[in-house]
Design a protein around this motif. Structure first.
Motif, PDB file in Angstrom:
ATOM      1  N   ARG A   4       0.819  -1.215   0.000  1.00  0.00           N
ATOM      2  CA  ARG A   4       0.000   0.000   0.000  1.00  0.00           C
ATOM      3  C   ARG A   4       0.848   1.258   0.000  1.00  0.00           C
ATOM      4  NH1 ARG A   4      -4.423  -1.616   4.591  1.00  0.00           N
ATOM      5  NH2 ARG A   4      -5.325  -3.340   3.452  1.00  0.00           N
ATOM      6  N   LYS A   7       2.057   1.866  -3.504  1.00  0.00           N
ATOM      7  CA  LYS A   7       0.982   2.432  -4.327  1.00  0.00           C
ATOM      8  C   LYS A   7       0.829   3.927  -4.035  1.00  0.00           C
ATOM      9  CE  LYS A   7      -3.871   1.913  -5.456  1.00  0.00           C
ATOM     10  NZ  LYS A   7      -5.166   1.612  -4.821  1.00  0.00           N
ATOM     11  N   GLN A  11       1.105   6.879  -6.837  1.00  0.00           N
ATOM     12  CA  GLN A  11      -0.144   7.621  -7.068  1.00  0.00           C
ATOM     13  C   GLN A  11      -0.073   9.071  -6.623  1.00  0.00           C
ATOM     14  OE1 GLN A  11      -4.238   5.559  -7.367  1.00  0.00           O
ATOM     15  NE2 GLN A  11      -3.566   5.465  -5.258  1.00  0.00           N
ATOM     16  N   HIS A  12       0.714   9.352  -5.593  1.00  0.00           N
ATOM     17  CA  HIS A  12       0.625  10.684  -4.979  1.00  0.00           C
ATOM     18  C   HIS A  12       1.925  11.467  -4.842  1.00  0.00           C
ATOM     19  CE1 HIS A  12      -3.546   9.935  -4.120  1.00  0.00           C
ATOM     20  NE2 HIS A  12      -3.246   8.827  -3.478  1.00  0.00           N
ATOM     21  N   LYS A  40      -9.475   7.661 -12.834  1.00  0.00           N
ATOM     22  CA  LYS A  40      -9.640   8.279 -11.518  1.00  0.00           C
ATOM     23  C   LYS A  40     -10.143   9.717 -11.702  1.00  0.00           C
ATOM     24  CE  LYS A  40      -7.322   7.915  -7.162  1.00  0.00           C
ATOM     25  NZ  LYS A  40      -6.090   7.856  -6.389  1.00  0.00           N
ATOM     26  N   CYS A  64     -10.385  10.349   9.901  1.00  0.00           N
ATOM     27  CA  CYS A  64     -10.402  10.209   8.439  1.00  0.00           C
ATOM     28  C   CYS A  64     -11.827  10.392   7.939  1.00  0.00           C
ATOM     29  CB  CYS A  64      -9.946   8.819   8.024  1.00  0.00           C
ATOM     30  SG  CYS A  64      -8.365   8.322   8.702  1.00  0.00           S
ATOM     31  N   ASN A  66     -13.483   8.334   6.294  1.00  0.00           N
ATOM     32  CA  ASN A  66     -14.223   7.092   6.534  1.00  0.00           C
ATOM     33  C   ASN A  66     -14.335   6.780   8.033  1.00  0.00           C
ATOM     34  OD1 ASN A  66     -11.753   6.094   7.335  1.00  0.00           O
ATOM     35  ND2 ASN A  66     -11.606   4.516   5.769  1.00  0.00           N
ATOM     36  N   ASN A  70      -6.817   6.720  11.821  1.00  0.00           N
ATOM     37  CA  ASN A  70      -5.385   6.764  11.468  1.00  0.00           C
ATOM     38  C   ASN A  70      -5.025   7.850  10.461  1.00  0.00           C
ATOM     39  OD1 ASN A  70      -6.853   5.342   9.483  1.00  0.00           O
ATOM     40  ND2 ASN A  70      -4.997   4.328   8.775  1.00  0.00           N
ATOM     41  N   GLU A 110      -0.215   3.663   8.115  1.00  0.00           N
ATOM     42  CA  GLU A 110      -0.383   2.269   8.539  1.00  0.00           C
ATOM     43  C   GLU A 110       0.958   1.590   8.721  1.00  0.00           C
ATOM     44  OE1 GLU A 110      -2.437   0.053   5.596  1.00  0.00           O
ATOM     45  OE2 GLU A 110      -4.348   0.207   6.608  1.00  0.00           O
ATOM     46  N   VAL A 117      -0.349   5.625   3.393  1.00  0.00           N
ATOM     47  CA  VAL A 117      -1.002   4.662   2.498  1.00  0.00           C
ATOM     48  C   VAL A 117      -2.159   5.257   1.705  1.00  0.00           C
ATOM     49  CG1 VAL A 117      -0.394   2.571   3.778  1.00  0.00           C
ATOM     50  CG2 VAL A 117      -2.462   3.832   4.412  1.00  0.00           C
ATOM     51  N   HIS A 118      -2.639   6.435   2.104  1.00  0.00           N
ATOM     52  CA  HIS A 118      -3.839   6.982   1.454  1.00  0.00           C
ATOM     53  C   HIS A 118      -3.843   8.493   1.604  1.00  0.00           C
ATOM     54  CE1 HIS A 118      -8.203   7.846   1.131  1.00  0.00           C
ATOM     55  NE2 HIS A 118      -8.123   8.359   2.333  1.00  0.00           N
ATOM     56  N   PHE A 119      -4.278   9.193   0.540  1.00  0.00           N
ATOM     57  CA  PHE A 119      -4.408  10.656   0.591  1.00  0.00           C
ATOM     58  C   PHE A 119      -5.852  10.951   0.955  1.00  0.00           C
ATOM     59  CE2 PHE A 119      -5.020  14.920  -0.814  1.00  0.00           C
ATOM     60  CZ  PHE A 119      -3.777  15.521  -0.721  1.00  0.00           C
TER      61      PHE A 119
HETATM   62  P1  ATP Z   1      -6.026   7.207  -2.526  1.00  0.00           P
HETATM   63  O1  ATP Z   1      -7.190   7.049  -1.626  1.00  0.00           O
HETATM   64  O2  ATP Z   1      -4.755   7.326  -1.800  1.00  0.00           O
HETATM   65  O3  ATP Z   1      -6.223   8.302  -3.549  1.00  0.00           O
HETATM   66  P2  ATP Z   1      -7.010   4.887  -3.788  1.00  0.00           P
HETATM   67  O4  ATP Z   1      -8.309   5.603  -3.915  1.00  0.00           O
HETATM   68  O5  ATP Z   1      -6.534   4.121  -4.956  1.00  0.00           O
HETATM   69  O6  ATP Z   1      -5.869   5.892  -3.346  1.00  0.00           O
HETATM   70  P3  ATP Z   1      -7.781   3.826  -1.249  1.00  0.00           P
HETATM   71  O7  ATP Z   1      -8.401   2.504  -1.242  1.00  0.00           O
HETATM   72  O8  ATP Z   1      -8.643   5.012  -1.025  1.00  0.00           O
HETATM   73  O9  ATP Z   1      -6.993   3.877  -2.613  1.00  0.00           O
HETATM   74  O10 ATP Z   1      -6.598   3.900  -0.161  1.00  0.00           O
HETATM   75  C1  ATP Z   1      -5.371   3.269  -0.317  1.00  0.00           C
HETATM   76  C2  ATP Z   1      -5.124   2.299   0.812  1.00  0.00           C
HETATM   77  O11 ATP Z   1      -5.144   2.963   2.054  1.00  0.00           O
HETATM   78  C3  ATP Z   1      -6.142   1.177   0.886  1.00  0.00           C
HETATM   79  O12 ATP Z   1      -5.441  -0.021   0.884  1.00  0.00           O
HETATM   80  C4  ATP Z   1      -6.828   1.421   2.209  1.00  0.00           C
HETATM   81  O13 ATP Z   1      -7.159   0.212   2.849  1.00  0.00           O
HETATM   82  C5  ATP Z   1      -5.749   2.131   3.007  1.00  0.00           C
HETATM   83  N1  ATP Z   1      -6.213   2.909   4.156  1.00  0.00           N
HETATM   84  C6  ATP Z   1      -5.704   2.814   5.394  1.00  0.00           C
HETATM   85  N2  ATP Z   1      -6.291   3.617   6.252  1.00  0.00           N
HETATM   86  C7  ATP Z   1      -7.226   4.272   5.535  1.00  0.00           C
HETATM   87  C8  ATP Z   1      -8.172   5.252   5.900  1.00  0.00           C
HETATM   88  N3  ATP Z   1      -8.245   5.716   7.134  1.00  0.00           N
HETATM   89  N4  ATP Z   1      -8.990   5.714   4.953  1.00  0.00           N
HETATM   90  C9  ATP Z   1      -8.912   5.230   3.677  1.00  0.00           C
HETATM   91  N5  ATP Z   1      -8.023   4.293   3.286  1.00  0.00           N
HETATM   92  C10 ATP Z   1      -7.191   3.811   4.198  1.00  0.00           C
END
Ligand code: ATP
Length: 123
Positions: A4, A7, A11-12, A40, A64, A66, A70, A110, A117-119
């Motif tokens: 993750r 990725k 991605q970012h 996207k 977050c 969601n 974290n 994470e 791991v996520h924006f």
């Molecule tokens: P991004 O969200 O970074 O633009 P994406 O849309 O491709 O990329 P997401 O699934 O939104 O991917 O997030 C990337 C990873 O971050 C996932 O594997 C998700 O499980 C993880 N993650 C961990 N914590 C969170 C969180 N609090 N909110 C969203 N995703 C999270």
């Protein structure tokens, strides 16, 4: 399989580009092969050095989108590039709008070393 945090990097992260032009998002989104299948609609690139972005995992803890606990908000403004898919843009010629912003960012972190791991957004 890529992790993750890997990725997140492709991605970012874009610490390198010196001049951001109007076609930046078209080039970056194309290059990063995100247009395969459903493209996207929104993606942010962070124009800062990686250690500065990873350090956000140890800055202000915020909920977050969601509701997971974290997410972390950067204590300083960061240079980000907002890529928005333009209306009416269709396969295979996706057209993105490029907008440069200076804002605090919010990322999800994470794992053992606590990596980004996520924006989650910018504020
Ligand atoms: P991004 O969200 O970074 O633009 P994406 O849309 O491709 O990329 P997401 O699934 O939104 O991917 O997030 C990337 C990873 O971050 C996932 O594997 C998700 O499980 C993880 N993650 C961990 N914590 C969170 C969180 N609090 N909110 C969203 N995703 C999270």
């Amino acid at each position: 399989k890529e992790s993750r945090d890997e990725k997140f990097l492709w991605q970012h992260m874009d610490p390198a580009t010196s001049t951001v032009t109007a076609s930046y998002c078209n080039q970056m989104m194309n290059h990063q092969n995100m247009m395969v299948g459903p493209c996207k609609p929104v993606n942010m690139f962070i124009h800062e050095l990686l250690p500065d972005v990873q350090a956000v995992c140890f800055q202000g803890n915020v909920p977050c989108k969601n509701r997971q606990p974290n997410c972390y908000q950067s204590s300083s403004k960061m240079h980000i590039i907002d890529c928005h898919l333009k209306k009416g843009s269709k396969y295979p010629k996706y057209n993105y709008q490029t907008q440069q912003l200076q804002k605090p960012i919010i990322v999800a972190c994470e794992c053992v070393q606590y990596e980004t791991v996520h924006f989650d957004g910018s504020v």
